[in-house]
Motif scaffolding. Sequence first.
Motif, PDB file in Angstrom:
ATOM      1  N   GLN A  15      88.427  51.737  17.296  1.00 23.21           N
ATOM      2  CA  GLN A  15      87.572  52.894  17.339  1.00 23.21           C
ATOM      3  C   GLN A  15      86.970  53.217  15.981  1.00 23.21           C
ATOM      4  O   GLN A  15      86.146  54.108  15.852  1.00 23.21           O
ATOM      5  CB  GLN A  15      88.359  54.125  17.842  1.00 23.21           C
ATOM      6  N   SER A  26      85.296  51.022  13.985  1.00 15.72           N
ATOM      7  CA  SER A  26      84.246  50.095  13.610  1.00 15.72           C
ATOM      8  C   SER A  26      82.973  50.850  13.264  1.00 15.72           C
ATOM      9  O   SER A  26      82.690  51.907  13.819  1.00 15.72           O
ATOM     10  CB  SER A  26      83.970  49.116  14.746  1.00 15.72           C
ATOM     11  N   ALA A  27      82.196  50.300  12.349  1.00 16.08           N
ATOM     12  CA  ALA A  27      80.942  50.928  11.956  1.00 16.08           C
ATOM     13  C   ALA A  27      79.948  50.850  13.102  1.00 16.08           C
ATOM     14  O   ALA A  27      79.962  49.921  13.902  1.00 16.08           O
ATOM     15  CB  ALA A  27      80.391  50.238  10.716  1.00 16.08           C
ATOM     16  N   ALA A  28      79.087  51.846  13.165  1.00 19.93           N
ATOM     17  CA  ALA A  28      78.070  51.870  14.198  1.00 19.93           C
ATOM     18  C   ALA A  28      77.127  50.686  14.013  1.00 19.93           C
ATOM     19  O   ALA A  28      76.741  50.340  12.898  1.00 19.93           O
ATOM     20  CB  ALA A  28      77.297  53.181  14.142  1.00 19.93           C
ATOM     21  N   ILE A  29      76.739  50.069  15.109  1.00 19.30           N
ATOM     22  CA  ILE A  29      75.862  48.908  15.030  1.00 19.30           C
ATOM     23  C   ILE A  29      74.434  49.351  14.728  1.00 19.30           C
ATOM     24  O   ILE A  29      73.993  50.422  15.149  1.00 19.30           O
ATOM     25  CB  ILE A  29      75.904  48.085  16.332  1.00 19.30           C
ATOM     26  N   PRO A  76      79.880  56.608  20.640  1.00 16.74           N
ATOM     27  CA  PRO A  76      79.740  55.642  19.538  1.00 16.74           C
ATOM     28  C   PRO A  76      79.485  54.223  20.034  1.00 16.74           C
ATOM     29  O   PRO A  76      80.168  53.736  20.929  1.00 16.74           O
ATOM     30  CB  PRO A  76      81.106  55.725  18.839  1.00 16.74           C
ATOM     31  N   CYS A  81      79.772  50.590  18.700  1.00 20.10           N
ATOM     32  CA  CYS A  81      80.318  49.879  17.552  1.00 20.10           C
ATOM     33  C   CYS A  81      80.589  48.395  17.831  1.00 20.10           C
ATOM     34  O   CYS A  81      81.277  47.727  17.078  1.00 20.10           O
ATOM     35  CB  CYS A  81      81.591  50.559  17.057  1.00 20.10           C
ATOM     36  N   ASN A 136      78.057  43.394  18.856  1.00 19.67           N
ATOM     37  CA  ASN A 136      76.668  43.770  19.070  1.00 19.67           C
ATOM     38  C   ASN A 136      75.833  42.710  19.790  1.00 19.67           C
ATOM     39  O   ASN A 136      74.613  42.761  19.769  1.00 19.67           O
ATOM     40  CB  ASN A 136      76.002  44.090  17.731  1.00 19.67           C
ATOM     41  N   CYS A 161      82.234  52.177  22.161  1.00 15.72           N
ATOM     42  CA  CYS A 161      83.664  52.206  21.811  1.00 15.72           C
ATOM     43  C   CYS A 161      84.308  53.475  22.349  1.00 15.72           C
ATOM     44  O   CYS A 161      84.826  54.314  21.586  1.00 15.72           O
ATOM     45  CB  CYS A 161      83.829  52.123  20.294  1.00 15.72           C
TER      46      CYS A 161
END
Length: 321
Positions: free
Chosen positions: A11, A13-16, A174, A176, A179, A196
């Motif tokens: 949870q 992870s950086a936003a794509i 979110p 994430c 991708n 996510c």
Amino acid sequence: MDPARRTPVNQSSAAITEVVLLGFSSLGQLQLPLFLFFLVMYVLTLLGNALVIIMIRLDRRLHTPMYYFLSHLSLLELLITTTVTPTMLLLLLSQRKTISFLACALQGYVYFLAGSAEVLLLAAMSVDRYVAICNPLRYTAIMSSRVCLSLVLSCWTSSFLFISTSMVLKARLPFCGPNAIDHFFCDSAPLLQLICADTNFLWALDLAISSFLLLSSVSVTTASYLCIVATVMRMPSVQGRQKAFSTCTSHIMVASLYYGSSIFIYVKPTDNSSAGFNKAATVLNTVVTPLLNPVIYSFRNKAVKEALLEVFQLWKLVGGL
């Protein structure tokens, strides 16, 4: 729970910021021939539907409810194919199969907005045919310009409300990754797999919206044509029956193509094994059907063929000056 709907473990992870579209990655050397094939179809689709709109606008003989709806159908086909096809063509040429996340989300939104409006418009066109054949003496009074405008606006408004509701709910969650999605455009189901968070409600909502729009439209269309068939079969003249049916065949063919492919894609449980069939059906919706619509209506309709002939004669005259 469907494996594709599991909540991602990571949870944090950086936003794509971009999405990889893998729809044609496995085709190898076939990508260039496909690019040329789809490019030709896209250009013909633009020319065909634009010509239908211009022709209906300029020729007063076509200022009737049926052709009014047809012009809006062509406009929607232009919007649908232009939303998807240029991106698909770029993917076939490019080594880097990526699209920005914002462009991806916008593409999906416009596609479903126009697609939902088209589903509803096809139902409105079937009602128009019902009134024309089953109540011909009151056709002009019932299908007034005001009523036609209201029906078209209702199609757009209903589509906007349904699709925007789903889009707003998705935007609050979110994205994430991972991708990469196995498609050539940003369809709803693959995008949901990038979220996510628990997406069970969104899967159910999308299925409910798709089912309601498609099945209600199919029901209206089916009911209209059952009444039409019953009315036509009571006509004493064989020639009269043939003429009545001829005004409906173009709409039946177009509606069957669009309803059939859309129901196959969206009104069924998600199945990852059917990704290839979904892509093929989406090509039918976004490339083939928009090209066939003006062809079907032009070659099966005497008034449209006469108007087309006059347009070509005018172009020939202007070109000879």
